[in-house]
Design a protein around this motif. Sequence first.
Motif, PDB file in Angstrom:
ATOM      1  N   PRO A  79      39.066  66.932  74.346  1.00 14.65           N
ATOM      2  CA  PRO A  79      39.590  66.715  75.592  1.00 14.65           C
ATOM      3  C   PRO A  79      39.340  66.389  76.623  1.00 14.65           C
ATOM      4  O   PRO A  79      39.141  67.446  77.398  1.00 14.65           O
ATOM      5  N   VAL A  80      39.464  65.893  77.191  1.00 17.29           N
ATOM      6  CA  VAL A  80      39.058  65.494  78.233  1.00 17.29           C
ATOM      7  C   VAL A  80      39.966  64.060  79.467  1.00 17.29           C
ATOM      8  O   VAL A  80      39.957  63.476  78.646  1.00 17.29           O
ATOM      9  N   ARG A  92      32.153  67.771  76.841  1.00 19.49           N
ATOM     10  CA  ARG A  92      32.587  68.389  77.573  1.00 19.49           C
ATOM     11  C   ARG A  92      31.639  68.939  78.043  1.00 19.49           C
ATOM     12  O   ARG A  92      32.121  70.150  79.303  1.00 19.49           O
ATOM     13  N   ASP A  93      30.309  69.803  77.901  1.00 21.75           N
ATOM     14  CA  ASP A  93      29.745  70.337  78.586  1.00 21.75           C
ATOM     15  C   ASP A  93      27.703  69.871  78.168  1.00 21.75           C
ATOM     16  O   ASP A  93      27.898  69.493  77.351  1.00 21.75           O
ATOM     17  N   LEU A  94      27.291  69.991  79.768  1.00 22.69           N
ATOM     18  CA  LEU A  94      26.375  69.207  79.436  1.00 22.69           C
ATOM     19  C   LEU A  94      25.179  69.658  80.450  1.00 22.69           C
ATOM     20  O   LEU A  94      24.399  68.640  81.130  1.00 22.69           O
ATOM     21  N   VAL A 167      47.739  66.998  75.686  1.00 21.25           N
ATOM     22  CA  VAL A 167      48.671  65.233  76.369  1.00 21.25           C
ATOM     23  C   VAL A 167      49.972  65.787  77.224  1.00 21.25           C
ATOM     24  O   VAL A 167      49.767  65.622  78.144  1.00 21.25           O
ATOM     25  N   ARG A 168      50.453  66.984  76.716  1.00 23.32           N
ATOM     26  CA  ARG A 168      51.682  67.478  76.743  1.00 23.32           C
ATOM     27  C   ARG A 168      51.578  68.664  78.382  1.00 23.32           C
ATOM     28  O   ARG A 168      51.997  68.562  79.227  1.00 23.32           O
ATOM     29  N   ASP A 327      41.931  69.314  79.915  1.00 23.54           N
ATOM     30  CA  ASP A 327      40.594  69.869  79.940  1.00 23.54           C
ATOM     31  C   ASP A 327      40.407  71.048  78.497  1.00 23.54           C
ATOM     32  O   ASP A 327      40.907  71.940  79.247  1.00 23.54           O
ATOM     33  N   MET A 328      40.357  70.722  77.892  1.00 16.89           N
ATOM     34  CA  MET A 328      40.598  71.684  76.562  1.00 16.89           C
ATOM     35  C   MET A 328      39.392  72.005  75.563  1.00 16.89           C
ATOM     36  O   MET A 328      38.296  71.232  75.909  1.00 16.89           O
TER      37      MET A 328
END
Length: 416
Positions: A79-80, A92-94, A167-168, A327-328
């Motif tokens: 999730p981002v 999420r990692d570039l 989301v929460r 961000d997870m």
Amino acid sequence: MTREKRTRDKRQKELPKPSARQPRLTLRRNAKMARSAHAYVRGNTAKFYEWLDGIDGHALPEGPAIWICGDCHTGNLGPVADAQGRVEIQIRDLDQTVIGNPAHDLIRLGLSLATAARGSDLPGVTTLRMMEALADGYERAFDEVAGDADIRAEKPEAVRVVMKEAVRRSWRHLAEERIDDLEPTIPLGARFWPLAQRERREIAALFEKGSLARLATELRGAGDDADVEVLDAAYWVKGCSSLGRLRYAVLLDIDGAALDGDDLCLIDIKEAAQAAAPRYPGARMPRDNAARVVEGARHLSPSLGERMRAARLGERPVVLRELLPQDMKLTIEQLTRDEAMKAARFLALVVGHAHARQMDRAERRAWLGELRRNRSKTLDAPGWLWTSIVELVSSHEAGYLEHCRRYALESETKKA
């Protein structure tokens, strides 16, 4: 002095000084990679490309020249959140991003899923079906007729759980994980190590630059003249393949409202090293590695790319990113047969969309046609994909066992 404070002070005294970090980081990296074959795959990007380059007997197709992740394993998807708080599963990692062959991302993701399946004691037939699901999910991102609504509805349980949690989540959740509840500080311990005075000065100097200070103020709607103060910073012991590079957590205060908690900002500073992933000959990319990472992020994961900046810390290129509560990391360790199919199909679709948005219609059609060529009666996936996965799983298994042998010998030698 309370017992808790005495214990904390004693623990902090045992932490390595900046000059003594590297041996501890090397040991930690070796230990993490020895935990499982899946962890070994995640931490060995350079070896992946060495092995891939040495595979004989089949040729990979040359897809369109686009930005690829370069290290597309399951742990690098999750999730981002974007600047408006919307949450999606994206890359999420570039660190390894380059303009290269999209086939490399597909193979890397397939290898990661295959080793996760082996770690879950799933039979080889399930791995075969996973690769078919992987191909199906990826191809749907390029197929204007197929659509993707059915795949998005079949998210694996691991994705559903992490999405609900993301989301929460609020700033309070991030603060409870990363900083002290009583004071706006970063607690030193297993994850955060002390800095040298030189490092503190260099980090403080970074945020005196307006362009970098705005990274923190823009998401909060603060004006360009808002004050940004570095409250605390620490060396961040994080990741696996990146252990040993510069990595810092920085806590910022926006407009002096730290006591309210609403205007705290946590920044991740990460050194950008040379990519191990091969780029296409003649591809024009930023020469600065930090600028390369940010540019790749903007193409592959726009939600993340808009929250990143390239800079230099001392003489080294670094990437700055504000951490948001949403961000997870997506952790896929134990899979059932059904979950394995869903994970392969869904994650391949995510990567496919990241690739497809960079291509025009003609390129998407041509790449889809290439992906669907040379299918056999016993495998509904590209032959080159299956052959690569089989040979790479074998090579990584041997490399993993050899790594465990060396790591065990190192551990016994240090104990002695």
